[in-house]
Design a protein around this motif. Structure first.
Motif, PDB file in Angstrom:
ATOM      1  N   ALA A 210       0.817  -1.220   0.000  1.00 38.77           N
ATOM      2  CA  ALA A 210       0.000   0.000   0.000  1.00 38.77           C
ATOM      3  C   ALA A 210       0.846   1.263   0.000  1.00 38.77           C
ATOM      4  O   ALA A 210       0.356   2.340  -0.347  1.00 38.77           O
ATOM      5  N   TRP A 211       2.125   1.138   0.387  1.00 39.95           N
ATOM      6  CA  TRP A 211       2.980   2.316   0.460  1.00 39.95           C
ATOM      7  C   TRP A 211       3.723   2.551  -0.840  1.00 39.95           C
ATOM      8  O   TRP A 211       4.414   1.673  -1.343  1.00 39.95           O
ATOM      9  N   ASP A 212       3.534   3.734  -1.392  1.00 44.01           N
ATOM     10  CA  ASP A 212       4.326   4.197  -2.536  1.00 44.01           C
ATOM     11  C   ASP A 212       4.540   5.694  -2.323  1.00 44.01           C
ATOM     12  O   ASP A 212       4.150   6.260  -1.288  1.00 44.01           O
ATOM     13  N   GLY A 213       5.151   6.336  -3.285  1.00 42.96           N
ATOM     14  CA  GLY A 213       5.456   7.746  -3.116  1.00 42.96           C
ATOM     15  C   GLY A 213       4.238   8.586  -2.818  1.00 42.96           C
ATOM     16  O   GLY A 213       4.266   9.466  -1.940  1.00 42.96           O
ATOM     17  N   ALA A 214       3.144   8.319  -3.519  1.00 46.61           N
ATOM     18  CA  ALA A 214       1.938   9.132  -3.352  1.00 46.61           C
ATOM     19  C   ALA A 214       1.283   8.907  -1.993  1.00 46.61           C
ATOM     20  O   ALA A 214       0.897   9.865  -1.307  1.00 46.61           O
ATOM     21  N   THR A 215       1.139   7.640  -1.579  1.00 43.36           N
ATOM     22  CA  THR A 215       0.472   7.385  -0.294  1.00 43.36           C
ATOM     23  C   THR A 215       1.341   7.823   0.879  1.00 43.36           C
ATOM     24  O   THR A 215       0.813   8.300   1.895  1.00 43.36           O
ATOM     25  N   VAL A 216       2.653   7.695   0.740  1.00 42.71           N
ATOM     26  CA  VAL A 216       3.546   8.178   1.792  1.00 42.71           C
ATOM     27  C   VAL A 216       3.393   9.686   1.969  1.00 42.71           C
ATOM     28  O   VAL A 216       3.273  10.196   3.093  1.00 42.71           O
ATOM     29  N   ARG A 217       3.361  10.418   0.853  1.00 41.36           N
ATOM     30  CA  ARG A 217       3.205  11.880   0.940  1.00 41.36           C
ATOM     31  C   ARG A 217       1.871  12.247   1.564  1.00 41.36           C
ATOM     32  O   ARG A 217       1.788  13.179   2.381  1.00 41.36           O
ATOM     33  N   GLN A 218       0.816  11.534   1.175  1.00 42.50           N
ATOM     34  CA  GLN A 218      -0.504  11.848   1.700  1.00 42.50           C
ATOM     35  C   GLN A 218      -0.586  11.586   3.202  1.00 42.50           C
ATOM     36  O   GLN A 218      -1.131  12.398   3.958  1.00 42.50           O
ATOM     37  N   ALA A 219      -0.048  10.451   3.633  1.00 47.72           N
ATOM     38  CA  ALA A 219      -0.088  10.114   5.052  1.00 47.72           C
ATOM     39  C   ALA A 219       0.759  11.069   5.879  1.00 47.72           C
ATOM     40  O   ALA A 219       0.361  11.507   6.964  1.00 47.72           O
ATOM     41  N   ARG A 220       1.928  11.416   5.355  1.00 46.65           N
ATOM     42  CA  ARG A 220       2.797  12.347   6.079  1.00 46.65           C
ATOM     43  C   ARG A 220       2.161  13.735   6.165  1.00 46.65           C
ATOM     44  O   ARG A 220       2.255  14.405   7.197  1.00 46.65           O
ATOM     45  N   ALA A 221       1.520  14.150   5.098  1.00 53.03           N
ATOM     46  CA  ALA A 221       0.869  15.461   5.109  1.00 53.03           C
ATOM     47  C   ALA A 221      -0.232  15.521   6.157  1.00 53.03           C
ATOM     48  O   ALA A 221      -0.523  16.591   6.705  1.00 53.03           O
ATOM     49  N   ALA A 238      14.089  -2.736   1.106  1.00 52.48           N
ATOM     50  CA  ALA A 238      14.870  -1.618   0.576  1.00 52.48           C
ATOM     51  C   ALA A 238      13.965  -0.511   0.044  1.00 52.48           C
ATOM     52  O   ALA A 238      14.231   0.687   0.249  1.00 52.48           O
ATOM     53  N   ARG A 239      12.891  -0.907  -0.642  1.00 53.37           N
ATOM     54  CA  ARG A 239      11.963   0.087  -1.188  1.00 53.37           C
ATOM     55  C   ARG A 239      11.315   0.892  -0.079  1.00 53.37           C
ATOM     56  O   ARG A 239      11.217   2.135  -0.154  1.00 53.37           O
ATOM     57  N   LEU A 240      10.860   0.220   0.963  1.00 56.54           N
ATOM     58  CA  LEU A 240      10.175   0.891   2.060  1.00 56.54           C
ATOM     59  C   LEU A 240      11.122   1.777   2.866  1.00 56.54           C
ATOM     60  O   LEU A 240      10.757   2.877   3.282  1.00 56.54           O
ATOM     61  N   LEU A 241      12.344   1.308   3.045  1.00 60.13           N
ATOM     62  CA  LEU A 241      13.322   2.135   3.752  1.00 60.13           C
ATOM     63  C   LEU A 241      13.634   3.392   2.949  1.00 60.13           C
ATOM     64  O   LEU A 241      13.782   4.483   3.507  1.00 60.13           O
ATOM     65  N   ALA A 242      13.712   3.241   1.618  1.00 62.91           N
ATOM     66  CA  ALA A 242      13.970   4.411   0.779  1.00 62.91           C
ATOM     67  C   ALA A 242      12.820   5.408   0.831  1.00 62.91           C
ATOM     68  O   ALA A 242      13.038   6.622   0.722  1.00 62.91           O
ATOM     69  N   LEU A 243      11.600   4.902   1.016  1.00 63.06           N
ATOM     70  CA  LEU A 243      10.430   5.778   1.142  1.00 63.06           C
ATOM     71  C   LEU A 243      10.372   6.468   2.507  1.00 63.06           C
ATOM     72  O   LEU A 243       9.597   7.401   2.694  1.00 63.06           O
ATOM     73  N   GLY A 244      11.173   5.984   3.435  1.00 65.52           N
ATOM     74  CA  GLY A 244      11.181   6.584   4.757  1.00 65.52           C
ATOM     75  C   GLY A 244      10.121   6.054   5.693  1.00 65.52           C
ATOM     76  O   GLY A 244       9.756   6.727   6.661  1.00 65.52           O
ATOM     77  N   VAL A 245       9.629   4.818   5.438  1.00 61.79           N
ATOM     78  CA  VAL A 245       8.651   4.213   6.336  1.00 61.79           C
ATOM     79  C   VAL A 245       9.281   4.055   7.718  1.00 61.79           C
ATOM     80  O   VAL A 245      10.426   3.629   7.848  1.00 61.79           O
ATOM     81  N   ASN A 246       8.529   4.383   8.748  1.00 60.72           N
ATOM     82  CA  ASN A 246       9.092   4.444  10.100  1.00 60.72           C
ATOM     83  C   ASN A 246       9.294   3.089  10.756  1.00 60.72           C
ATOM     84  O   ASN A 246      10.205   2.919  11.571  1.00 60.72           O
ATOM     85  N   GLY A 247       8.428   2.130  10.451  1.00 57.96           N
ATOM     86  CA  GLY A 247       8.513   0.831  11.098  1.00 57.96           C
ATOM     87  C   GLY A 247       8.190  -0.288  10.138  1.00 57.96           C
ATOM     88  O   GLY A 247       7.269  -0.172   9.319  1.00 57.96           O
TER      89      GLY A 247
END
Length: 262
Positions: A210-221, A238-247
């Motif tokens: 469910a996490w990609d660039g768009a959903t990460v930005r929306q959730a963080r906002a 690796a993909r999730l860490l690059a997106l900055g997922v916290n856990g």
């Protein structure tokens, strides 16, 4: 116990975009598949692999005892039968919750929530408690688990309550608003985002895809921290860490170092 003291704002406010106070890597059900899930043996093995935060599933017995079990029924992971919610704790506590996994774990018991809280206290570990109510038992489960955690937890970093059940999280918030909450979602949606806001959640815990660039930005906002389950492949990690997922919640405690990506 204070959310602000753990790096969170007030219980009714969304989390800011700053740091996440919990470990990056979280052991799923104690030790993933390496030990019988949701048992103290699993917690001990996860700890031996360097993990200092654990996810577990908590539900209620017929007489209101919070204990660890994922399924509504007992057959998959114990030698019992039937719906767990129909049985009293004295009956559940005597079940074998280890033989299904391997002979060396024969006789492992279902732990109570109190057993797990004590393990975390002794080993200074963080905890993600997933409220796993039986159908129709959402409110009772949320209230009882949150009440007991609020009374018994003594570590500075509070347990993170999570659930797919909005009703269970709302009931938990009603009796222990100081405990941080995270809404579990199989797919990211505006509806889920709105529900998390209404619940005063600090985090969204989504299925990893469910996490990609768009959903990460929306959730963080919207002010939420981001967690992903169940992360078992190198590429996804690796993909999730690059997106900055916290856990990242994982079964592969023997593969991913607990400090990876910290």
């Amino acid at each position: 116990m204070s959310l602000a003291g753990a790096g969170f704002p007030g219980a009714a406010e969304p989390a800011p975009r700053g740091g996440w106070p919990y470990p990056r890597w979280i052991a799923h059900r104690g030790a993933g598949t390496l030990a019988p899930e949701n048992t103290l043996a699993a917690f001990a093995l996860g700890h031996a692999h360097g993990y200092r935060m654990f996810e577990c599933d908590v539900r209620l017995s017929a007489d209101g005892q919070p204990f660890l079990l994922h399924d509504d029924r007992l057959e998959r992971t114990t030698d019992g039968q039937g719906e767990a919610v129909d049985q009293r704790w004295a009956e559940l506590a005597g079940l074998d919750a280890g033989s299904w996994h391997s002979p060396r774990h024969a006789g492992e018991r279902l732990p109570s929530l109190g057993d797990v809280v004590e393990f975390c206290r002794q080993h200074d570990c963080a905890l993600n408690v997933e409220l796993k109510p039986a159908p129709g038992d959402e409110v009772r489960t949320g209230r009882e688990v949150a009440t007991r955690l609020a009374r018994s937890w003594t570590l500075a970093l509070p347990p993170l309550l999570s659930s797919f059940s909005v009703a269970a999280l709302a009931a938990a918030a009603g009796v222990a608003p100081q405990l941080p909450r995270g809404l579990l979602l199989e797919a990211f949606s505006d509806e889920g985002l709105g529900a998390a806001r209404r619940l005063g959640c600090v985090a969204l815990i989504c299925e990893q895809r469910a996490w990609d660039g768009a959903t990460v930005r929306q959730a963080r906002a919207a002010g939420f921290r981001l967690l992903a389950y169940t992360v078992n492949e190198d590429g996804e990690a690796a993909r999730l860490l690059a997106l900055g997922v916290n856990g990242l919640i994982t079964d592969r405690i023997d593969h991913f170092p607990a400090s990876a990506g910290a």
